[in-house]
Design an enzyme around this catalytic site. Structure first.
Site, PDB file in Angstrom:
ATOM      1  N   CYS A 412      50.729  43.782 -13.861  1.00 20.50           N
ATOM      2  CA  CYS A 412      50.607  42.401 -14.671  1.00 20.50           C
ATOM      3  C   CYS A 412      49.312  42.494 -15.542  1.00 20.50           C
ATOM      4  O   CYS A 412      49.434  41.888 -16.444  1.00 20.50           O
ATOM      5  CB  CYS A 412      50.353  41.346 -13.650  1.00 20.50           C
ATOM      6  SG  CYS A 412      48.960  41.889 -12.546  1.00 20.50           S
ATOM      7  N   HIS A 456      46.992  38.689  -9.064  1.00 21.71           N
ATOM      8  CA  HIS A 456      47.936  38.733 -10.262  1.00 21.71           C
ATOM      9  C   HIS A 456      46.926  38.350 -11.591  1.00 21.71           C
ATOM     10  O   HIS A 456      45.777  37.735 -11.238  1.00 21.71           O
ATOM     11  CB  HIS A 456      48.895  37.621 -10.072  1.00 21.71           C
ATOM     12  CG  HIS A 456      49.797  37.383 -11.248  1.00 21.71           C
ATOM     13  ND1 HIS A 456      50.637  38.826 -11.536  1.00 21.71           N
ATOM     14  CD2 HIS A 456      50.545  36.325 -11.870  1.00 21.71           C
ATOM     15  CE1 HIS A 456      51.547  38.249 -12.318  1.00 21.71           C
ATOM     16  NE2 HIS A 456      51.454  36.875 -12.553  1.00 21.71           N
ATOM     17  N   ASP A 472      52.895  33.160 -18.662  1.00 22.55           N
ATOM     18  CA  ASP A 472      53.026  34.232 -17.494  1.00 22.55           C
ATOM     19  C   ASP A 472      54.019  35.317 -17.949  1.00 22.55           C
ATOM     20  O   ASP A 472      55.149  35.324 -17.891  1.00 22.55           O
ATOM     21  CB  ASP A 472      53.262  33.834 -16.021  1.00 22.55           C
ATOM     22  CG  ASP A 472      52.797  35.193 -15.339  1.00 22.55           C
ATOM     23  OD1 ASP A 472      52.579  36.396 -15.837  1.00 22.55           O
ATOM     24  OD2 ASP A 472      53.102  35.170 -13.965  1.00 22.55           O
TER      25      ASP A 472
END
Lengths: 650, 309
Positions: A412, A456, A472
């Site tokens: 991520c 994250h 995202d």
């Protein structure tokens, strides 16, 4: 020096030390722990062989070596680990001259201190076992040392077990006082003195920077980060973005926080229609930030909400912390963006990532609208062969170029970083937000468990009309990450023990841990007040709580004294004897007291002589008792007890 | 200060055996180790409170619980303990008297790690359930007369040495210390010149009076009077006991010596010598006159009179 201490006293003291120091030893370099254990081993051998203490000069120089080892091991950095390691080394040094009762006692009692210091690092439920076993062995050591003084202990295995048993009872009897104090000792709403930042030696958890690999390192860590209970249903998985540090500055590899990130927000976030109220149990992470959902309306009293809507505690969180927070997901953050901030949010290091810059220019040409441009990039992520992977390759100077055009496989933080660079290159104000996403819903316990592996990173872009808006990029590449949690993105186990049933056990264990956290670790000033309120004592000042504590303590001590000081009675050995005593009690109620010198039959005769009603039956029962107790008719026992139960003298 | 303390203790209950230790007679204070642990607890408390560390607090409170229980247990180890009696056999000055203290544990609990302390002497012992024991404490003696030992302390620091419970008592009666006998006394005053109470002439030492009596098992063969036995058809032995042995007059006024103590030492030696020779003697100490008599009780009466002089 009068003789050497006996082996058992030394052995228990060394054992108490090794157990109390075990977690500390595991945390220090192997060679340092080895050196400490070697001294313990030497002490045991010396006790076994009856060796005398080494000369003072040798002891002194070995202690000096120990201190040197500490400096080497911790590089002169003064933190809690250094302090506890120093304590361990000093105790090991003490062990070399531990040949008198006083020294033995000192080592055994400092073990309690050593146990308490471990809780500065970890307070998990499992450490309750450590606390109990450590205290028990230290208590056994103290009783053995006392015995050595009294020289009462015969050195038999049975005597040793009796010692263990009496120490266990001693510890068990300490529980009432300990629990009373625990519940009623006035807790401080504020710490007495500030916690110096130096004592924090950092531990795993989210850091205030993001560079490639910083979050994927956490992916293997299944330890809990925090737990959340919601008033009402929990938000859906794609809304569970737990906000941590917000990063603006990018130097080519690392994202970091801007200078203003600790400033309090001047924007007022009102409560909205979809406001969420929840309570978080945050595991200590030694940082100031508290995790909240977007956008926090209010949190605990002592915390402030920063410009970036990050919640910051006044002190680093060093112990389990519980707080209630309210978030309004519908809030529009910064409808207007000042030019200064816009400049900061579009700044990129010079001469880096030329291919990305070119791509951004190309995209900008095709899509004049920011929203369309973002959608195009996400579509590109989704449709091209981008992978979500745990094992990204190291990136060079043009990291984002390499990632976007060659490797196309990363975690991520790679996506968030690449996306931000791309956006900024296209002139769209973008920032990186780190934190946690998702969590495991413990349906039985009604709480959300967020693990370190849920760490994250995502982005926020500033759009006309909707302010800072969450995007995202990871969700575009791997929607499962968002929907089903971090574990779902990798096929197969992450490591050897990553099996489903183990995961289930872990989840189950975490429910107990949750209760432990809530009732034991999270018991603070507020919770103590709430507990007292429930008992009908609301608004107690610290002094009053102290007075209450003294009163309850007196009561508890009174009961304990009665229990401990009451004369010990010989316990009747058989059922018949118990029944006989019950029978005598019935007679006593009618003024007929058996004299100690009287036999049962003589007493029965005397009863008959007094002309009491029921004397006949009593005589029969007395005879029966004699047959059972002295004769060969133990089979009559049940008839005898039944007879006693029915018998009532007039 | 000391007298005031003694009086205060005496006000709280019996101070001489037989006595049963009750709460008014039992005192308790932390030991040095107890104070040290208290300090450690304080450090733990402050640290845990500051870090708001609940498990650290719990550890601290467990130690507090241990401490408060060990106070109770130290008290319990003495409570209801009975001191039945004390006594010591008389000794000569300079010898060590053994003060015997009888204790009784009436309870069904064991009492481990009890200590009896008198001045610098310490005796450590344990009492089982309902056990009685007699403990000897050595007491050094220096002067003749009645020796009153100081307060005896019965104490315990069970179970882990944090608190010491103790009680004080005195001996039932003082210890009798006889005078130290002179090492080289002058010979016994056999020739008494101006004694009016003398009834018969002293025989010379060579003459040995004896009577005859029947043989008893254990009599040595050389004492058998063979000729007389022949006459009586039964074995007769010479009896060496002398019912009319010469009586000794031991008079303080006529005892050589520079001062009273020397003379008393000489008299003591003479009394012991006379006893060894099984001769009757009279002891005249000016105001007191004991005897004539002989044997163990007479000896003790004389020694006691000499001690008390």
């Amino acid at each position: 020096m009068k003789g050497l201490p006996p082996f058992n006293a030394v052995a228990w003291t060394v054992a108490a030390f090794v157990i109390a120091a075990a977690p500390h030893l595991l945390a220090m370099p192997v060679w340092l722990a080895g050196a400490i254990l070697a001294v313990c081993g030497w002490r045991l051998l010396a006790a076994h062989r009856g060796w005398r203490p080494p000369p003072a000069l040798l002891r002194l120089s070995l202690t000096g070596v120990g201190l040197l080892l500490i400096i080497v091991a911790f590089g002169g950095f003064w933190g809690r680990r250094t302090a506890t390691a120093l304590l361990c080394v000093m105790l090991a040094a003490k062990m070399m001259e531990m040949f008198t009762m006083r020294d033995l006692r000192l080592v055994a009692s400092v073990c309690f201190f050593l146990i308490a210091t471990q809780f500065l690092f970890n307070e998990r439920l499992i450490y309750l076992v450590y606390l109990v076993i450590g205290s028990l062995v230290a208590t056994i050591a103290l009783t053995r040392i006392q015995d050595m003084h009294a020289r009462t202990g015969q050195r038999t295995r049975k005597a040793e077990w009796d010692g263990v048993r009496s120490a266990a009872i001693l510890l068990l009897m300490a529980a009432p006082v300990a629990l009373t104090l625990f519940a009623l000792f006035p807790r401080l709403a504020q710490p007495l003195w500030g916690l110096p930042d130096q004592i924090m030696d950092g531990r795993t958890g989210l850091s205030d920077e993001m560079s490639p690999g910083s979050i994927s390192n956490l992916f293997l860590d299944d330890s809990p980060a925090f737990r959340v209970e919601f008033d009402g249903p929990p938000p859906p998985p794609d809304q569970r973005y737990w906000r941590g540090p917000v990063l603006w500055n990018f130097d080519g590899t690392t994202w970091s926080r801007p200078f203003f990130s600790d400033m309090p927000s001047r924007q007022f976030v009102p409560e909205g229609l979809h406001s969420l109220v929840y309570r978080v149990q945050l595991e200590p992470h030694e940082r100031r930030w508290l995790f909240v959902l977007d956008f926090p309306v209010r949190g605990p009293e002592q915390a402030l909400i920063s410009v970036d809507h990050q919640m910051l505690n006044r002190q680093p969180v060093t112990t389990l912390m519980q707080y209630e927070a309210v978030s309004n997901p519908d809030f529009v953050d910064m409808p207007e963006l000042s030019s200064n901030l816009r400049a900061l949010a579009t700044r990129l290091p010079d001469n880096r990532n030329p291919r990305t810059t070119a791509l951004a220019a190309e995209l900008r040409e095709r899509h004049a609208d920011d929203r369309e441009l973002i959608q195009a990039v996400l579509r590109w992520f989704r449709e091209e062969a981008f992978y979500y992977s745990l094992r990204p390759s190291p990136l060079g100077r043009h990291g984002v170029d390499e990632f976007l055009f060659d490797l196309r496989s990363g975690f991520c933080e790679h996506y968030a970083s690449a996306f931000a660079v791309l956006m900024r290159a296209a002139g769209i104000p973008t920032r990186v937000v780190t934190g946690y996403q998702g969590g495991f819903w413990q349906a039985n316990g009604n709480y959300l468990l967020v693990r370190q592996s849920d760490a994250h990173a995502w982005n926020e872009v500033w759009l006309e009309g909707s302010g800072w808006t969450r995007v995202d990029p990871t969700a575009a590449v791997s929607p499962a990450r968002i929907e089903q949690g971090a574990r779902s993105v990798i096929d197969g186990p992450r490591h050897l023990l990553d099996l489903d049933w183990i995961q289930n056990l872990r989840n189950r264990y975490d429910r107990i841990q949750h209760l432990w956290n809530r009732w034991v670790l999270g018991f603070d000033h507020a919770r103590q007040q709430r507990m007292l309120e429930r008992l009908g004592l609301s608004g107690m000042s610290t002094e009053r709580v102290a007075v209450l504590m003294m009163l309850v303590l007196l009561l508890v001590s009174g009961v304990l004294s009665w229990f401990l000081l009451r004369p010990k009675r010989a316990r009747p050995r058989s059922e018949a004897e118990r029944a006989w005593l019950a029978l005598l009690k019935k007679m006593r109620r009618h003024g007929l007291v058996k004299q100690p010198q009287e036999t049962p039959l003589e007493f029965a005769e005397r009863v008959a002589g007094r002309g009491v009603e029921g004397a006949e039956e009593f005589a029969e029962l007395a005879r029966m008792y004699c047959r059972i107790h002295y004769g060969d008719r133990p089979d009559e026992t049940s008839r005898f007890s039944a007879g006693v139960r029915q018998f009532s003298p007039a | 200060m000391r007298r005031w303390l003694d009086r205060w203790i005496a006000r709280r209950g019996p101070t001489r055996p037989p006595m049963t230790l009750r709460y008014r007679q039992i005192f308790i204070l932390p030991t040095r180790f107890g104070w040290l642990l208290g300090l450690l607890m304080f450090a733990m408390l402050m640290g845990s409170l500051n870090f708001n560390n609940n498990l650290g607090l719990l550890t601290t409170f467990i130690v507090a619980g241990l401490a408060s229980n060990s106070m109770l247990l130290a008290f319990r180890n003495l409570q209801q303990l009975k001191i039945l009696r004390t006594g010591a056999a008389p000794v000569f000055a300079g010898q060590t008297a053994q003060l015997m203290i009888s204790l009784d544990n009436p309870a069904l609990r064991e009492r481990p790690g009890l200590e009896l302390k008198l001045d610098d002497s310490l005796r450590i012992f344990s009492l089982g359930p309902q056990e009685r024991a007699e403990i000897a404490i050595p007491v050094a003696t220096h002067h003749r007369g009645w020796l009153q030992p100081g307060r005896i302390r019965v104490q315990t620091s069970q179970p882990i040495g944090l608190f010491e419970a103790w009680s004080w008592f005195w001996t039932e009666r003082p210890i009798l210390v006889w005078p130290r006998p002179a090492e080289r006394p002058p010979p016994l005053p056999d020739q008494a010149s101006d004694q009016t109470g003398e009834h018969h002439r002293q025989r010379s030492d060579g003459d040995e009076f004896f009577s005859l009596r029947g043989w008893r098992e254990g009599d040595p063969l050389h004492r058998v009077a063979w000729k007389a036995s022949q006459r009586h058809d039964s074995l007769l032995v010479r009896d060496l006991r002398q019912p009319q042995a010469r009586e000794l007059h031991l008079d303080l006024a006529r005892t050589p010596g520079r001062d009273l103590e020397t003379r008393i030492a000489v008299l003591t030696a003479w009394v012991l010598q006379a006893h060894r020779l099984e001769r009757p003697w009279t002891l005249n100490l000016g105001g007191v006159k004991i005897g004539p008599d002989r044997g163990e009780p007479h000896l003790h009466a004389c020694l006691r009179a000499l001690a008390e002089l």
